[in-house]
Design a protein around this motif. Structure first.
Motif, PDB file in Angstrom:
ATOM      1  N   LEU A  63       0.819  -1.202   0.000  1.00 58.58           N
ATOM      2  CA  LEU A  63       0.000   0.000   0.000  1.00 58.58           C
ATOM      3  C   LEU A  63       0.855   1.255   0.000  1.00 58.58           C
ATOM      4  N   SER A  64       0.714   2.047  -1.034  1.00 59.57           N
ATOM      5  CA  SER A  64       1.529   3.254  -1.153  1.00 59.57           C
ATOM      6  C   SER A  64       1.038   4.364  -0.231  1.00 59.57           C
ATOM      7  N   ASN A  65      -0.083   4.174   0.449  1.00 54.55           N
ATOM      8  CA  ASN A  65      -0.544   5.177   1.408  1.00 54.55           C
ATOM      9  C   ASN A  65      -0.442   4.676   2.850  1.00 54.55           C
ATOM     10  N   SER A  66       0.400   3.657   3.083  1.00 55.01           N
ATOM     11  CA  SER A  66       0.451   3.045   4.414  1.00 55.01           C
ATOM     12  C   SER A  66       1.485   3.684   5.337  1.00 55.01           C
ATOM     13  N   ASN A  67       2.279   4.604   4.846  1.00 58.84           N
ATOM     14  CA  ASN A  67       3.344   5.154   5.684  1.00 58.84           C
ATOM     15  C   ASN A  67       3.626   6.613   5.356  1.00 58.84           C
ATOM     16  N   TYR A  68       2.590   7.439   5.327  1.00 56.35           N
ATOM     17  CA  TYR A  68       2.793   8.869   5.122  1.00 56.35           C
ATOM     18  C   TYR A  68       3.627   9.443   6.268  1.00 56.35           C
ATOM     19  N   ALA A  69       4.557  10.300   5.926  1.00 53.98           N
ATOM     20  CA  ALA A  69       5.401  10.938   6.935  1.00 53.98           C
ATOM     21  C   ALA A  69       4.692  12.155   7.530  1.00 53.98           C
ATOM     22  N   GLU A  70       5.152  12.565   8.705  1.00 51.50           N
ATOM     23  CA  GLU A  70       4.654  13.794   9.304  1.00 51.50           C
ATOM     24  C   GLU A  70       4.869  14.953   8.334  1.00 51.50           C
ATOM     25  N   GLY A  71       3.850  15.762   8.139  1.00 57.85           N
ATOM     26  CA  GLY A  71       3.951  16.898   7.239  1.00 57.85           C
ATOM     27  C   GLY A  71       3.411  16.642   5.844  1.00 57.85           C
ATOM     28  N   THR A  72       3.032  15.396   5.536  1.00 58.16           N
ATOM     29  CA  THR A  72       2.483  15.078   4.221  1.00 58.16           C
ATOM     30  C   THR A  72       1.173  15.843   4.007  1.00 58.16           C
ATOM     31  N   LYS A  73       1.054  16.446   2.826  1.00 55.20           N
ATOM     32  CA  LYS A  73      -0.133  17.229   2.496  1.00 55.20           C
ATOM     33  C   LYS A  73      -1.177  16.323   1.850  1.00 55.20           C
ATOM     34  N   THR A 243      -7.396  -0.604  -4.923  1.00 52.04           N
ATOM     35  CA  THR A 243      -8.368  -1.681  -4.736  1.00 52.04           C
ATOM     36  C   THR A 243      -8.432  -2.146  -3.279  1.00 52.04           C
ATOM     37  N   ILE A 244      -7.298  -2.143  -2.575  1.00 56.38           N
ATOM     38  CA  ILE A 244      -7.333  -2.474  -1.146  1.00 56.38           C
ATOM     39  C   ILE A 244      -8.104  -1.393  -0.381  1.00 56.38           C
ATOM     40  N   ASN A 245      -7.914  -0.132  -0.777  1.00 58.12           N
ATOM     41  CA  ASN A 245      -8.685   0.948  -0.163  1.00 58.12           C
ATOM     42  C   ASN A 245     -10.178   0.739  -0.369  1.00 58.12           C
ATOM     43  N   MET A 246     -10.556   0.261  -1.546  1.00 56.73           N
ATOM     44  CA  MET A 246     -11.964  -0.007  -1.815  1.00 56.73           C
ATOM     45  C   MET A 246     -12.506  -1.070  -0.857  1.00 56.73           C
ATOM     46  N   ILE A 247     -11.714  -2.109  -0.627  1.00 60.01           N
ATOM     47  CA  ILE A 247     -12.141  -3.157   0.303  1.00 60.01           C
ATOM     48  C   ILE A 247     -12.244  -2.604   1.718  1.00 60.01           C
ATOM     49  N   ASN A 248     -11.295  -1.735   2.098  1.00 60.04           N
ATOM     50  CA  ASN A 248     -11.364  -1.123   3.429  1.00 60.04           C
ATOM     51  C   ASN A 248     -12.606  -0.239   3.578  1.00 60.04           C
ATOM     52  N   GLU A 249     -13.004   0.423   2.493  1.00 58.31           N
ATOM     53  CA  GLU A 249     -14.249   1.188   2.548  1.00 58.31           C
ATOM     54  C   GLU A 249     -15.429   0.243   2.761  1.00 58.31           C
ATOM     55  N   TYR A 250     -15.433  -0.894   2.053  1.00 59.61           N
ATOM     56  CA  TYR A 250     -16.482  -1.893   2.265  1.00 59.61           C
ATOM     57  C   TYR A 250     -16.509  -2.364   3.725  1.00 59.61           C
ATOM     58  N   MET A 251     -15.323  -2.612   4.288  1.00 63.07           N
ATOM     59  CA  MET A 251     -15.209  -3.252   5.594  1.00 63.07           C
ATOM     60  C   MET A 251     -15.409  -2.307   6.764  1.00 63.07           C
ATOM     61  N   TYR A 252     -14.954  -1.075   6.652  1.00 64.24           N
ATOM     62  CA  TYR A 252     -14.887  -0.200   7.818  1.00 64.24           C
ATOM     63  C   TYR A 252     -15.794   1.027   7.703  1.00 64.24           C
ATOM     64  N   ASP A 253     -15.650   1.843   6.672  1.00 65.27           N
ATOM     65  CA  ASP A 253     -16.506   3.018   6.556  1.00 65.27           C
ATOM     66  C   ASP A 253     -17.971   2.622   6.463  1.00 65.27           C
ATOM     67  N   ASP A 254     -18.249   1.572   5.699  1.00 68.50           N
ATOM     68  CA  ASP A 254     -19.629   1.124   5.523  1.00 68.50           C
ATOM     69  C   ASP A 254     -20.226   0.573   6.808  1.00 68.50           C
ATOM     70  N   ALA A 255     -19.395   0.046   7.662  1.00 74.10           N
ATOM     71  CA  ALA A 255     -19.887  -0.694   8.831  1.00 74.10           C
ATOM     72  C   ALA A 255     -20.226   0.206  10.015  1.00 74.10           C
ATOM     73  N   VAL A 256     -19.924   1.502   9.929  1.00 74.27           N
ATOM     74  CA  VAL A 256     -20.316   2.430  10.985  1.00 74.27           C
ATOM     75  C   VAL A 256     -21.370   3.380  10.431  1.00 74.27           C
ATOM     76  N   GLY A 257     -22.218   3.847  11.290  1.00 74.06           N
ATOM     77  CA  GLY A 257     -23.255   4.753  10.826  1.00 74.06           C
ATOM     78  C   GLY A 257     -24.290   3.997  10.002  1.00 74.06           C
ATOM     79  N   GLU A 258     -24.326   4.269   8.727  1.00 69.26           N
ATOM     80  CA  GLU A 258     -25.285   3.648   7.815  1.00 69.26           C
ATOM     81  C   GLU A 258     -24.690   2.357   7.255  1.00 69.26           C
TER      82      GLU A 258
END
Length: 292
Positions: A63-73, A243-258
């Protein structure tokens, strides 16, 4: 045709990111002592048999977004069920400390990175024009500057193996038997993506019938008990991360709230087979997961 429908659900979101992490292989692993390239190949090729493989699986490896450094915009783009947390999330589907305050497209700066007990990375972000800091799931953040804007070979690098492995890893974590790959469902998933590209992301035709029913008839498939997840996403990230982010949206964002049922589909106990397909078209990723 005896096509049954089960918890058919959908979501539309947007995302991106950058950077890489490493694989940790413990001494007890059957892969201990192997080269890093061998480890990566084995753990991400579902045709290779490794005893208890998911015990040693690193979900953040590619995952290219798994280790953002401090200060990343970064920018915030998520689904309408996404939460921003005033304190670190207390559970995979917990809404405790969750808010819906940050507007889509808001810009911010990464302050801190933390991996959860369920192996998902969250970032503490200071958003412009907001006083409070918020914890944000990595799949809801993307870089303000697009590192892949000149990438013209996205379709050639989409690899469903990593998605399939990740689904079975999630099932392993939850004590549920892994699924096997179904090539018929894969063909149907690809066709569903094309439908969603042409007609818009939806489960229904204009007459109220299920799109997947008609396609299954065309392909000559019958007696399937189907669960379906579908999603579209704008992304400037690598295909694997997207695509892994898409699965995480299925698994986590979807599972809270609505709750739209995506997580229930992935963790279903009365299914044994699946396929997933992702198609890239004019800057947009389209994903379909089918289960039976």
């Amino acid at each position: 045709m005896m096509l049954k429908k089960w918890l058919i659900t959908a979501i539309t979101v947007i995302i991106t990111g950058l950077t890489f992490s490493t694989t940790i292989v413990y001494a007890a692993s059957p892969l201990a002592g192997q080269s890093s390239s061998t480890i990566s190949t084995v753990l991400n090729d579902f045709n290779t048999n490794v005893t208890d493989r998911y015990k040693y699986y690193d979900p953040n490896l590619y995952l290219s977004n798994s280790n953002y450094a401090e200060g990343t915009k970064v920018k915030y783009v998520a689904s309408n069920t996404s939460l921003q947390y005033t304190k670190f999330p207390t559970g995979e589907t917990s809404s405790r400390y969750g808010k819906q305050t940050i507007k889509l497209g808001s810009k911010g700066t990464v302050i801190y990175r933390k991996a959860s007990d369920w192996d998902v990375v969250y970032y503490l972000v200071k958003f412009n024009n907001y006083k409070r800091l918020y914890w944000i799931i990595s799949s809801s953040l993307y870089l303000q500057k697009n590192p892949n804007k000149n990438n013209t070979n996205v379709s050639d690098t989409i690899n469903e193996n990593s998605d399939f492995n990740y689904v079975n890893y999630l099932r392993y974590r939850n004590g549920i038997a892994p699924l096997t790959w179904n090539n018929d469902l894969y063909q149907l998933s690809q066709a569903r993506n094309q439908q969603n590209i042409q007609l818009g992301v939806d489960h229904y035709n204009s007459d109220g019938s299920w799109r997947v029913d008609g396609l299954a008839k065309e392909f000559g498939f019958s007696d399937y008990v189907l669960r379906e997840n579908i999603q579209s996403r704008i992304s400037t990230d690598t295909p694997v991360t997207t695509t892994i982010n898409m699965i995480n949206e299925y698994m986590y964002d979807d599972a809270v709230g609505e709750n739209w049922g995506h997580r229930a589909n992935i963790l279903g106990t009365n299914i044994s087979q699946m396929a997933t397909a992702t198609t890239y078209y004019q800057g947009m990723y389209y994903n379909t997961m089918l289960f039976e």
